[in-house]
Write an enzyme that holds these catalytic residues in place. Sequence first.
Site, PDB file in Angstrom:
ATOM      1  CE  LYS A   1      -4.024   2.047   0.326  1.00  0.00           C
ATOM      2  NZ  LYS A   1      -4.994   2.050  -0.779  1.00  0.00           N
TER       3      LYS A   1
ATOM      4  CG  ASP B   1      -6.523  -0.446  -2.968  1.00  0.00           C
ATOM      5  OD1 ASP B   1      -5.411  -0.762  -3.455  1.00  0.00           O
ATOM      6  OD2 ASP B   1      -6.920   0.739  -2.907  1.00  0.00           O
TER       7      ASP B   1
ATOM      8  CG  ASP C   1      -4.812 -12.908   8.367  1.00  0.00           C
ATOM      9  OD1 ASP C   1      -4.938 -14.150   8.346  1.00  0.00           O
ATOM     10  OD2 ASP C   1      -5.565 -12.152   9.014  1.00  0.00           O
TER      11      ASP C   1
END
Length: 355
Positions: free
Chosen positions: A191, A223, A247
């Site tokens: 990110k 995303d 995760d």
Amino acid sequence: MAKKIVVIPGDGIGKEITDAAVAVLKKADEKFGLGLSYEYHDAGGTAYDKFGTPLPEETLAAAKASDGVLFGAVGGDKWDSVEPSLRPEKAILGLRKGLGLYANLRPVKVADTLVDYSPLKPELVRGVDLVIVRELIGGIYFGDRCESEQHEGVERAWDLENYSVPEVERIARLAFETAKLRRGKVTSVDKSNVLATSRLWRRTVTKVAEGYPDVALDHLYVDNCAMQLAVKPAQFDVICTGNLFGDILSDEAAVIGGSIGLMPSASIGEATSLFEPIHGSAPDIAGKGIANPIGTILSAAMLLRYSLREEAAARAIEAACDKALADGFRTPDLWQEGFRKADTEQMTRAIVERV
Ligand code: NAD
Ligand code: IPM
Ligand code: MN
């Protein structure tokens, strides 16, 4: 000399699924002469109830002294209100840290027989064969945190994310090495449009890539990666990412194959490694004998492959799982009209018979 496997069933469905995996390992041992021995240890809420700690010292010591650890799952509503440092989940986090398990490999491969079970359209799912290489002992999971403090007159909490260059180099190297043995493509996920740790991550992975000219590297924001996994999952070969993103993305990727109950993982350390399904203790179905054991059985196959270098036995177990599914056996998470309904024991027996 006997190879010592430490089995840590944990909580919820943990006992059911590790029993299943050990039954399959025993069959493989009979066939391939592996010389395995088993030692059972407590962890999680079960250990907390007995000893007041989710990770007794002797469990960690036994794990360290073993040739490989087979882990079920920990956690459950019963322990939701215990003090954060004593939560069942601390057991698996403590094992990862204590054994130095810096990389978690989570393969997602969709068997042709299961294409129709995916919530995604068959044409999107066919041919999906990817592996998530998740950093496992750093990032926001292991940074400083504060459960509660007063700040400018209001209560707040915080968790700190940090990554160092050597931590990122180590996981990136493993991702590139993994890709070299596969289709030669690494997608690094971060990110970096927002987070400083992600910018360091991207810089470092890009630098490591210079040592792997035959592997293609691209970068995705997390995303977008989450979306791409649903839109075009077959584009991925190796996804390399941090602890938290790994995760989340791995649960998402798991359903591409039809059920999270099918998905294994290997947590790789410098010495001993640990093998566990990616799902949790499934409190909603615990004790009913209906959990899908395949994720744990395939984790046991990974143990044979990575820790014991018993490739033939690992492949025999993987083939037996494929065959049981091809022959129509389905635990309730995957069952549909026209197939053979199997509980955990029946599915395990079907796999044992096919090893
Ligand atoms: P979960 O993975 O336990 O369950 C999510 C859903 O998937 C549930 O509906 C469950 O029934 C189903 N499911 C999971 N494994 C299955 C299997 N083998 N066969 C059939 N269905 C299966 O996740 P959760 O409900 O968010 O978490 C429950 C507990 O497990 C929590 O305490 C959580 O912290 C813990 N957890 C532990 C681990 C671990 O030990 N490595 C991993 C994830 C979650
Ligand atoms: C997993 C689990 C664990 C994690 C929890 C139980 C600490 O969700 O193995 O995926 O977040 O790593
Ligand atoms: Mn998880």
